[in-house]
Each structure stands twice: as structure tokens, then as C-alpha cells.
Design an enzyme around this catalytic site. Structure first.
Site, mmCIF file in Angstrom:
data_model
loop_
_atom_site.group_PDB
_atom_site.id
_atom_site.type_symbol
_atom_site.label_atom_id
_atom_site.label_comp_id
_atom_site.label_asym_id
_atom_site.label_seq_id
_atom_site.Cartn_x
_atom_site.Cartn_y
_atom_site.Cartn_z
ATOM 1 N N ASP A 9 0.876 -1.159 0.000
ATOM 2 C CA ASP A 9 0.000 0.000 0.000
ATOM 3 C C ASP A 9 0.926 1.226 0.000
ATOM 4 O OD1 ASP A 9 -2.344 1.633 0.466
ATOM 5 O OD2 ASP A 9 -1.661 1.793 2.544
ATOM 6 N N ASP A 11 -0.189 5.055 0.712
ATOM 7 C CA ASP A 11 -0.512 6.080 1.712
ATOM 8 C C ASP A 11 -0.461 5.489 3.128
ATOM 9 O OD1 ASP A 11 -1.128 8.054 -0.260
ATOM 10 O OD2 ASP A 11 -3.069 7.111 -0.581
ATOM 11 N N ASP A 168 -1.330 -0.327 6.199
ATOM 12 C CA ASP A 168 -1.520 0.396 7.464
ATOM 13 C C ASP A 168 -3.012 0.476 7.835
ATOM 14 O OD1 ASP A 168 -2.065 2.228 5.311
ATOM 15 O OD2 ASP A 168 -2.224 3.778 6.851
HETATM 16 C C1 BG6 Z 1 -6.074 5.697 0.159
HETATM 17 C C2 BG6 Z 1 -5.986 6.570 1.387
HETATM 18 O O1 BG6 Z 1 -4.831 5.196 -0.161
HETATM 19 O O2 BG6 Z 1 -6.587 6.449 -0.942
HETATM 20 C C3 BG6 Z 1 -7.321 7.231 1.672
HETATM 21 O O3 BG6 Z 1 -5.596 5.771 2.501
HETATM 22 C C4 BG6 Z 1 -7.773 8.005 0.433
HETATM 23 O O4 BG6 Z 1 -7.186 8.097 2.779
HETATM 24 C C5 BG6 Z 1 -7.858 7.051 -0.732
HETATM 25 O O5 BG6 Z 1 -9.035 8.611 0.671
HETATM 26 C C6 BG6 Z 1 -8.308 7.731 -2.028
HETATM 27 O O6 BG6 Z 1 -7.345 8.659 -2.420
HETATM 28 P P1 BG6 Z 1 -7.531 9.751 -3.556
HETATM 29 O O7 BG6 Z 1 -6.153 10.342 -3.689
HETATM 30 O O8 BG6 Z 1 -7.968 9.028 -4.800
HETATM 31 O O9 BG6 Z 1 -8.550 10.713 -3.088
HETATM 32 MG MG MG Z 2 -2.781 3.138 3.559
#
Ligand code: BG6
Ligand code: MG
Length: 219
Positions: A9, A11, A168
């Protein structure tokens, strides 16, 4: 089981964009007069943009157009923060473990619910170290469904049971298990305690140590 691929993953695992997502959602919530705390934000880890908005709205009804506008607004705030990221924003231990996996000749992929994963990888300058990047733009259901991880296993050519997911988020560990993959959870037990192995972070850990943990034990 023998681990032949690491599915990371992004983020909250390789970089702390979870804080930037929080800042973006918090600003939107304030503008909309909705209370939104760090504790509330925990439930948003790993889930899609749309599902995050639903959780933030706490049952408040909005039209499709309003929902789209709010997601765009939050994404704009988030992108402003991402533009300031540099390779120094890799979390401690991340660079070392990615380099080690590469040197061991194992496969590795990014598996993220985010539609902005490619941009974040570009800011961190680590995109070329991965054999595949599966993100929120894939025509697939988001975590906790197994789809993104199964696509990644296919992309790197490794059976799901031989892929290790590094996550996470509770929803990410659920998605790994739904895909038939073991997981290494990063963070508190309350969040990722259902993973087969749990570390506070990647700092001071090695790929060899993880491979040894999952290696089949001789009788
Ligand atoms: C995930 C994050 O990886 O992506 C979330 O943990 C986030 O917090 C989600 O909302 C979607 O991300 P994005 O950048 O497409 O808005
Ligand atoms: Mg994550």
C-alpha cells in the site's frame, strides 16, 4: 508459505500522505460546518475517495453534483500539499526495504486505493523500483474488496498465496485476506492486529526478516 512478491500500500505505508488526506478533508469539513477529528479520520484510512466523503458527511444528504464538487474541492487541497512532497517524505525504513527486495530479485508492486498514486510516486522518485502500480483508477472495487490486490498479483505473475501485502489500514488487511494473501500490518494492534505479522513501522526491519517469518517451518 513462500513469499515471492511484496504488494505495498502507498498512503501511510511508504509515506505519510494520510496526514495530507486528513488536512484536505478537515478543511472541507470546516467549510461545510461538519466536525471532523483525527479520530474520525482513522476510519478513512485505505478507503476510496467516495467512501471517505460518505463517512465524513455522517449521514448528511447531498446531491450527486454536490458530492462531486466536494470531492474535487478536497482533492484540490490535497494536491496542493502533494506538490510540496520530496523524496525526503519517504517514511523511515521504506527506501531500504524497497531496495533490498529489488536486490533479492523478488517482485514488488504498489496497490493503492488512491487516484493520485502515480503523482505521489513521482514526487517520491521511487516509481521505477516497482514491477506494477495498481491504483484507484483501475476498473475494480476498492479495498476492503480483494480486486486491487488480485490485479497486482496477476500483473507481477505471482499466485495470490505467494504475495505478501503491506498495509496500514484495517480495510487493506481485510482486502488482503479476501484475496487469499497474508498481510504485514503497520501500526497499532487495534487497527491492523488481524494481520499475520504486525510492526509499528518499517523502520529497523528487513525483507529477509519478513521472509524468514513467513517461510515454511521444517517439522
Ligand atoms: C487511500 C488513502 O490510499 O486512498 C485514503 O488511505 C484516500 O485516505 C484514498 O481517501 C483515495 O485517495 P484519492 O487520492 O484518490 O482521493
Ligand atoms: Mg494506507
Amino acid at each position: 508459505m513462500i513469499i515471492k512478491a511484496f504488494l505495498f500500500d502507498l498512503d501511510g505505508v511508504l509515506t505519510d500522505t494520510s496526514e495530507l488526506h486528513f488536512q484536505g478533508w478537515k478543511r472541507l469539513a470546516e467549510e461545510e460546518g461538519i466536525s471532523f477529528t483525527r479520530e474520525d479520520n482513522e476510519a478513512l484510512r485505505g478507503v476510496s475517495r467516495r467512501e471517505s466523503l460518505n463517512l465524513l458527511l455522517k449521514g448528511r444528504q447531498v446531491t450527486e453534483e454536490q458530492a462531486r464538487e466536494m470531492m474535487e474541492r478536497k482533492n484540490g487541497y490535497y494536491l496542493d500539499l502533494v506538490q510540496q512532497m520530496t523524496p525526503a517524505d519517504l517514511l523511515p525504513g521504506a527506501r531500504e526495504i524497497i531496495a533490498e527486495i529489488k536486490a533479492l530479485g523478488l517482485k514488488q508492486a504498489i496497490v493503492s486505493s488512491s487516484k493520485n498514486a502515480a503523482l505521489v510516486l513521482e514526487r517520491l522518485q521511487i516509481g521505477d523500483l516497482f514491477d506494477a502500480v495498481i491504483d484507484g483508477n483501475a476498473p475494480a472495487r476498492s479495498k476492503p474488496y480483494p480486486d486491487l490486490f488480485l490485479l497486482a498479483a496477476q500483473a507481477v505473475g505471482v499466485p495470490p498465496a505467494n504475495c505478501l501485502v503491506v498495509e496500514d489500514a484495517g480495510a487493506g488487511v481485510d482486502a488482503a485476506h479476501a484475496a487469499g494473501m497474508p498481510a504485514l500490518g503497520l501500526g497499532p494492534k487495534e487497527r491492523v492486529g488481524h494481520a499475520e505479522l504486525v510492526f509499528d513501522s518499517l523502520e529497523h526491519h528487513t525483507a529477509r526478516e519478513i521472509l524468514a517469518f513467513f517461510a515454511p517451518r521444517r517439522a
